[in-house]
Scaffold this motif. Structure first.
Motif, mmCIF file in Angstrom:
data_model
loop_
_atom_site.group_PDB
_atom_site.id
_atom_site.type_symbol
_atom_site.label_atom_id
_atom_site.label_comp_id
_atom_site.label_asym_id
_atom_site.label_seq_id
_atom_site.Cartn_x
_atom_site.Cartn_y
_atom_site.Cartn_z
ATOM 1 N N VAL A 139 18.969 -14.758 18.342
ATOM 2 C CA VAL A 139 18.497 -13.411 17.862
ATOM 3 C C VAL A 139 19.044 -13.166 16.359
ATOM 4 O O VAL A 139 18.500 -12.768 15.306
ATOM 5 C CB VAL A 139 18.523 -12.329 18.746
ATOM 6 N N GLU A 140 20.418 -13.153 16.292
ATOM 7 C CA GLU A 140 21.022 -13.346 14.947
ATOM 8 C C GLU A 140 20.278 -14.192 13.851
ATOM 9 O O GLU A 140 20.094 -13.840 12.865
ATOM 10 C CB GLU A 140 22.450 -13.323 15.157
ATOM 11 N N MET A 141 20.293 -15.269 14.261
ATOM 12 C CA MET A 141 19.856 -16.592 13.440
ATOM 13 C C MET A 141 18.464 -16.186 13.078
ATOM 14 O O MET A 141 17.991 -16.392 11.731
ATOM 15 C CB MET A 141 19.812 -17.866 13.998
ATOM 16 N N ALA A 142 17.518 -15.794 14.001
ATOM 17 C CA ALA A 142 16.203 -15.545 13.536
ATOM 18 C C ALA A 142 15.960 -14.472 12.653
ATOM 19 O O ALA A 142 15.267 -14.658 11.776
ATOM 20 C CB ALA A 142 15.328 -15.205 14.952
ATOM 21 N N GLU A 143 17.104 -13.442 12.844
ATOM 22 C CA GLU A 143 16.814 -12.309 11.983
ATOM 23 C C GLU A 143 17.240 -12.887 10.399
ATOM 24 O O GLU A 143 16.465 -12.386 9.410
ATOM 25 C CB GLU A 143 17.488 -11.249 12.335
ATOM 26 N N LYS A 144 18.388 -13.204 10.343
ATOM 27 C CA LYS A 144 18.833 -13.688 9.060
ATOM 28 C C LYS A 144 18.153 -14.793 8.062
ATOM 29 O O LYS A 144 17.944 -14.784 7.342
ATOM 30 C CB LYS A 144 20.434 -14.180 9.326
ATOM 31 N N LEU A 145 17.768 -15.812 9.240
ATOM 32 C CA LEU A 145 17.080 -16.818 8.493
ATOM 33 C C LEU A 145 15.652 -16.290 7.992
ATOM 34 O O LEU A 145 15.028 -16.900 7.109
ATOM 35 C CB LEU A 145 16.945 -18.280 9.388
ATOM 36 N N GLY A 146 14.880 -15.479 8.942
ATOM 37 C CA GLY A 146 13.455 -15.205 8.501
ATOM 38 C C GLY A 146 13.829 -14.393 7.406
ATOM 39 O O GLY A 146 12.939 -14.289 6.526
#
Length: 716
Positions: A129-136
């Motif tokens: 979830v953290e990666m998806a948010e930051k990379l998005g």
């Protein structure tokens, strides 16, 4: 009753003999226990059935096939696989550590998120979830770094990075990156592969071919096979470099020359070959000939390098009169060499007519990609990571908003470590897929531990230096010991969360597709009864029976092909050579001549704990490392045996003790790499100094490539 801890140590540390499974490990129990008696983390080995399973080493860049001994299903010992063409029963100090690493207490045991100056455990779902948010949010400015030169994981990593809007995908610098740059400048197609098995005269310029260069285990086997005990050697090896390293020590001749002068020596030999009538139809030959004749005559080379004219003449004569001569060029410490010396060395192969010939250099085609949108290996190798990070640090290159780091440790494994760390500090969101808390992971926001090679599916495709195309399977032989995941699965899961289609649901599917694609490649076969160097020498290649390839790979055999990429424009790149190779005045300052050994790790991984016990006390004593100088240099610098000194370079100071060693050429300070970690694990931290930090990155004239081959240092 199960075996006790001492018995376990005997089994595991017995791998230090580097041989196949014999009673010897059991006999070493007492000695091994002396070194390891304070390691409380060693588990007991249960009583149970002993079996052996095959896989491939990912820790060692040489790509050896392994046979893993298990007791009741528990991995105990790693040995070389005699059926694998890159091993032939041999195993490196690093590859035999695959088992030990499994049980290391320093492994990262679950996903971690930065919390101020420390890290706190999180779940894998929280990490996604953290990666998806930051990379998005970072779309259009996402970069990636990989320390794996041979894995299909790079296809997943670069395809995802591209879909997110790539700010660059890079590999850690190595012999492969330098050679790829050189081949591109020469207009060549494919990866240079060296057929040691069929060569009869081998000139090695700098490359430590029996330790850190290319397929070192296979290179040693090829060398040994040509020199059976009691018989006359079937070939001749000559080494040119600044010290009598592990390669020079067994070659027939060592010619002392600075690493910065390898190109000059190559062109000096070219002068003799041209004088004897060597010629070529390749592009740029006339310019190359003019460059060589204009400044690399015998006296020019002697003045610049100290190599006697008669020595060069003898080497040139031996190459010209050989049936299958081969010239290999590389860095004495596995990185930092410019492209021009490689071009100069390859030009000798061209003058000798050794391209795509048995016993010569095969230009190997890249294996087919299977992940849509992935970068080719050649495209990844073309990136210049030190230049990119220095640009980010100085503000000349826009900092990416996010960085994905796979199996790489640029903060330790690159020169100018402080500069590299400052560059990473400018990147807002960083994710490390490391199994250990190394220097780079310690600067990241998320650390997502990759399962170790014995716990995951992975692969090894044609390591640099191999004389033939080769593909080997890495397969899990036990469940992950910690809460780790295969990074390929994590990246594919992340892609789904970001609604990015990378075609595959898990990494095993990617590997199976890769294997299926190889089964369709014309000329490929399983190296079992016939080895690829035998096919190169004229033996017919066996047919590949459809549907059996996956089963053969699981059994520890390798897919191989003696293919060659067609060359239509491979030339001498004389304009690069003219700008970058100069037969000038010899250096008057003291020059650092680093050397690397697999037993002390690589720029990617730390020092395997059991290998620490094999480091001699003339290299590491207590927590202090030694530099090597010969008696002439010691007298000039006023140094004495055992004296503590300070080395300064690139704005960095390092401590060392002095070891007088006559196998280092005058004016050189030979220093071991692999020490001076500030992170990774207990066995790597605080052991000596990282002498790579004394090197400054400079831009090579003509190619623009970052290089750090022969830095000057001051000693006080």
């Amino acid at each position: 009753m199960g075996l006790d801890r001492r018995a376990f140590l005997g089994l595991v540390a017995g791998g230090t003999v580097g041989a196949m499974f014999t009673p010897i490990p059991w006999k070493l129990i007492d000695d091994a226990s002396i070194w390891t008696q304070n390691w409380p983390w060693i588990p007991r080995v249960p009583k149970g059935q002993i079996d052996y399973v095959a896989t491939t080493s990912k820790l060692c860049p040489a790509g050896e096939g392994l046979k893993i001994m298990r007791v009741a299903g528990n991995p105990i010992l790693a040995g070389g696989n005699p059926s694998h063409p890159l091993s032939c029963g041999g195993v490196s100090a690093l590859a035999r550590s695959e088992v030990y690493m499994l049980y290391s207490p320093a492994r990262i045991k679950s996903p971690m998120k930065r919390n101020g100056k420390t890290f706190a455990p999180i779940t894998w779902e929280q990490a996604l979830v953290e990666m998806a948010e930051k990379l998005g949010a970072a779309k259009g400015a996402v970069a990636s770094i990989s320390g794996d030169n041979t894995g299909t994981i790079n296809e997943v990593l670069t395809a995802l990075t591209a879909k997110l809007g790539s700010a660059g995908s890079f590999m850690m610098p190595s012999e492969a990156t330098t050679a790829a740059k050189a081949m591109k400048l020469m207009g060549a197609q494919g990866q240079a592969g060296y057929d040691f098995e069929n060569a009869d005269t081998v000139l090695v310029l700098g490359a430590d071919i029996f330790e850190t260069w290319g397929t070192s285990s296979r290179n040693r086997k090829a060398f040994g096979a040509s020199r059976p005990a009691g018989d006359k050697p079937a070939n001749t090896y000559v080494y040119v470099g600044p010290s009598r390293n592990n390669t020079a020590a067994v070659c027939d001749q060592w010619v002392p020359a600075a690493a910065a002068d390898l190109g000059v020596v190559a062109l000096g030999i070219a002068w003799h070959l041209l004088k004897a009538g060597a010629t070529s139809n390749a592009p740029g030959f006339d310019t190359f000939k003019a460059v060589v004749n204009g400044g690399f005559g015998p006296e020019d080379v002697k003045r610049a390098t100290g190599v006697a004219p008669e020595t060069l003449a003898a080497i040139a004569k031996a190459l010209a009169s050989a049936k299958a001569p081969l010239v290999v060029t590389g860095s004495p410490f596995g990185q930092g060499l410019g492209a021009a010396p490689v071009i100069a060395g390859m030009s000798l192969n061209m003058l000798l007519g050794r391209i795509n010939k048995p016993g010569g250099v095969y230009m190997l085609p890249e294996l087919p990609s299977v992940v849509p949108g992935a970068l080719t290996r050649a495209a990844m190798l073309d990136g210049d990571l030190p230049a990119f990070l220095k640009g980010v640090e100085s503000g000349k290159t826009p900092a990416p908003k996010a960085l994905l780091i796979y199996d790489a440790n640029p903060v330790y494994g690159l020169p100018e470590a402080a500069t590299m760390a400052k560059a990473l500090e400018k990147i807002p969101f960083k994710v490390s897929f490391s199994s250990f808390m190394d220097e780079t992971a310690a600067l990241c926001d998320l650390v997502l531990p990759n399962s170790l090679p014995l716990e995951r599916y992975d692969d090894v495709a044609t390591p640099y230096g191999s004389g033939f195309c080769v593909y080997s399977l890495v397969r899990p032989i036990q469940k992950p010991i910690c809460d780790t995941k295969t990074t390929g699965d994590v990246l594919l899961g992340l892609a789904r969360k970001l609604s990015i289609d990378l075609k595959f649901d898990n990494f095993q599917q990617v590997i199976k597709e890769k294997v299926a694609s190889l089964a369709k490649v014309s000329g490929g076969f399983v190296a079992k009864d016939v080895m690829p160097w035998q096919v190169a020498a004229g033996k017919p290649a066996p047919a590949l029976v459809g549907g059996d390839l996956w089963k053969a790979l699981e059994a520890g055999y390798a897919w191989t092909m003696v293919g060659q990429a067609p060359q239509t424009a491979m030339g001498f790149a004389a304009e690069v050579v003219a700008k970058a190779v100069k037969a000038g005045k010899p250096a008057t300052a003291t020059v650092l001549a680093p050397y690397a050994q697999l037993r002390t790790g690589t720029p990617v991984t730390g020092m395997p704990c059991q290998d620490l016990t094999t480091v001699p006390d003339t290299e590491l004593l207590g927590d202090t490392t030694f530099i090597r100088v010969n008696s002439e240099t010691a007298k000039t610098l006023g140094l004495k045996k055992g004296q503590m000194v300070k080395l300064s370079g690139a704005g960095v100071d390092c401590q060392a003790k002095v070891h007088i060693f006559e196998s280092v050429m005058p004016g050189m300070v030979s220093a071991p790499l692999g020490f001076g970690h500030t992170a990774f694990d207990y066995y790597s931290q605080g052991k000596g100094a990282n002498y790579l930090s004394l090197a400054a990155v400079v831009e090579e004239a003509g190619s623009g490539l970052s290089m750090w081959i022969a830095p000057e240092v001051k000693i006080a």
